[in-house]
Design an enzyme around this catalytic site. Structure first.
Site, PDB file in Angstrom:
ATOM      1  N   ARG A  52       0.778  -1.163  -0.103  1.00  0.00           N
ATOM      2  CA  ARG A  52       0.060  -0.050   0.019  1.00  0.00           C
ATOM      3  C   ARG A  52       0.794   1.230   0.097  1.00  0.00           C
ATOM      4  NH1 ARG A  52      -4.672   0.555   4.675  1.00  0.00           N
ATOM      5  NH2 ARG A  52      -2.712   1.188   5.673  1.00  0.00           N
ATOM      6  N   LYS A 151      -2.435   7.090   1.117  1.00  0.00           N
ATOM      7  CA  LYS A 151      -2.436   7.229   2.428  1.00  0.00           C
ATOM      8  C   LYS A 151      -1.280   8.469   2.602  1.00  0.00           C
ATOM      9  CE  LYS A 151      -2.255   4.963   6.722  1.00  0.00           C
ATOM     10  NZ  LYS A 151      -3.381   5.828   7.463  1.00  0.00           N
TER      11      LYS A 151
HETATM   12  N1  PMP Z   1      -9.445   4.757   6.694  1.00  0.00           N
HETATM   13  C1  PMP Z   1      -8.469   5.879   7.051  1.00  0.00           C
HETATM   14  C2  PMP Z   1      -8.907   7.188   6.602  1.00  0.00           C
HETATM   15  C3  PMP Z   1      -7.212   5.575   7.908  1.00  0.00           C
HETATM   16  O1  PMP Z   1      -6.832   6.433   8.183  1.00  0.00           O
HETATM   17  C4  PMP Z   1      -7.170   4.200   8.343  1.00  0.00           C
HETATM   18  C5  PMP Z   1      -6.318   3.906   9.317  1.00  0.00           C
HETATM   19  N2  PMP Z   1      -4.782   4.005   8.494  1.00  0.00           N
HETATM   20  C6  PMP Z   1      -8.042   3.344   7.909  1.00  0.00           C
HETATM   21  C7  PMP Z   1      -9.243   3.578   7.442  1.00  0.00           C
HETATM   22  C8  PMP Z   1      -7.949   1.673   8.436  1.00  0.00           C
HETATM   23  O2  PMP Z   1      -6.890   1.138   7.719  1.00  0.00           O
HETATM   24  P1  PMP Z   1      -6.069   0.213   8.307  1.00  0.00           P
HETATM   25  O3  PMP Z   1      -6.825  -0.997   8.634  1.00  0.00           O
HETATM   26  O4  PMP Z   1      -5.066  -0.287   7.357  1.00  0.00           O
HETATM   27  O5  PMP Z   1      -5.341   0.721   9.582  1.00  0.00           O
END
Ligand code: PMP
Length: 285
Positions: A52, A151
């Site tokens: 990612r 991200k």
């Molecule tokens: N959505 C957003 C906007 C986030 O910042 C996160 C956390 N990083 C998530 C969803 C959840 O993603 P993950 O399970 O990869 O932490």
């Protein structure tokens, strides 16, 4: 053990870990990151987080100056140097130091930073009783402007919504997309359960494709819980039997109210509990 922070392959004490004030990560939020968890001394789904990270970087035209295998080894090394059996990792790649203008091509080398630290989860009571959500007026970034799949270091969209949530007394807030559909929360993905069927918004709804979200979808399949990824509106949450959020920091946590409306019977539901327990087993396998 004193904390050791990784910058471009070198380690520094917390007070000595510094990057330039001309770094475009600071000046423009130009960069990408990952938030990962350490369980029993091991990084949970490091490879998926790195994929990612690379995709986020590719999407914004940022070349990560380390090979994926090397960065994977470096993250593991950073974890063992910091000696934390349970913790959180923040892996960051900034555009690097440049001039006081947008031009990213004037930036020097991207800076790769890895911070290993303790994690503060939501209080235990929220895991027991579930949390309350409010819908933020701030919508999620339009995917045609800046894809929520990236991200990036610019989290202002989510921070504006988070402020709305906190002002309303909620630790998380629901964000809709530009079509008024449910997207996700400010730092977590969202699921509902209706008549035993698990449902979450698709990536096309303009969400970050969470690593925890994907793990939960896999667990559901293993447990024989039917699931689908389909567009939904707040109506679907208001009328759901259960609702829960997923994220690396939050893991799996029930949401029992949205906009002051009780969801289901107002308690963490059986499928939420089942998936929460299965997730806690998975991370230690
Ligand atoms: N959505 C957003 C906007 C986030 O910042 C996160 C956390 N990083 C998530 C969803 C959840 O993603 P993950 O399970 O990869 O932490």
């Amino acid at each position: 053990m004193t904390q050791q922070i990784y910058i471009n392959g070198e380690y520094y004490a917390k007070d000595e870990a510094k990057i330039s004030v001309y770094d475009h990560g600071l000046l423009y939020g130009d960069g990408v990151f990952e938030g990962m968890r350490i369980y029993g001394g091991k990084v949970f789904r490091l490879e998926q987080h790195l994929i990612r990270l690379w995709e986020s970087a590719l999407s914004i035209g940022l070349k990560i100056p380390i090979a994926p295998d090397q960065l994977s080894a470096d993250v593991n090394d950073c974890v063992s140097r910091n000696g934390l059996e349970e913790g959180y990792i923040r892996l960051i790649v900034t555009r690097g130091a440049g001039a006081l203008g947008l031009d990213p091509y004037k930036c020097s080398e991207p800076q790769v930073i890895c911070i290993v630290d303790k994690i503060t989860l939501y209080p235990d009571s929220l895991y027991q009783n579930g949390l309350e959500l409010v819908t933020a007026a701030t919508i999620r970034n339009h995917p045609a402007a800046l894809s929520p799949r990236v991200k990036s270091l610019n989290y202002l969209n989510n921070i504006m919504a988070k402020m709305e949530g906190l002002k309303a007394g909620c630790v998380e807030a629901l964000m809709l997309n530009h079509k008024g559909e449910v997207a996700e929360c400010t730092g977590d993905n969202l699921f509902i359960v209706k008549n035993g069927h698990l449902r979450t918004p698709p990536v096309e709804a303009g969400i970050l494709e969470g690593i925890t979200r994907n793990a939960v979808l896999e667990l559901a399949e293993k447990l024989g819980i039917q699931s689908s990824e389909s567009a939904m509106t707040r109506h679907d949450i208001y009328t759901a039997d259960e609702c829960f959020l997923t994220g690396s920091a939050a893991e799996v946590i029930a949401a029992v109210k949205l906009d002051d409306r009780q969801i289901g019977d107002g308690k963490p539901g059986p499928i939420t509990k089942q998936l929460n327990e299965a997730f806690r087993v998975l991370v230690r396998e």
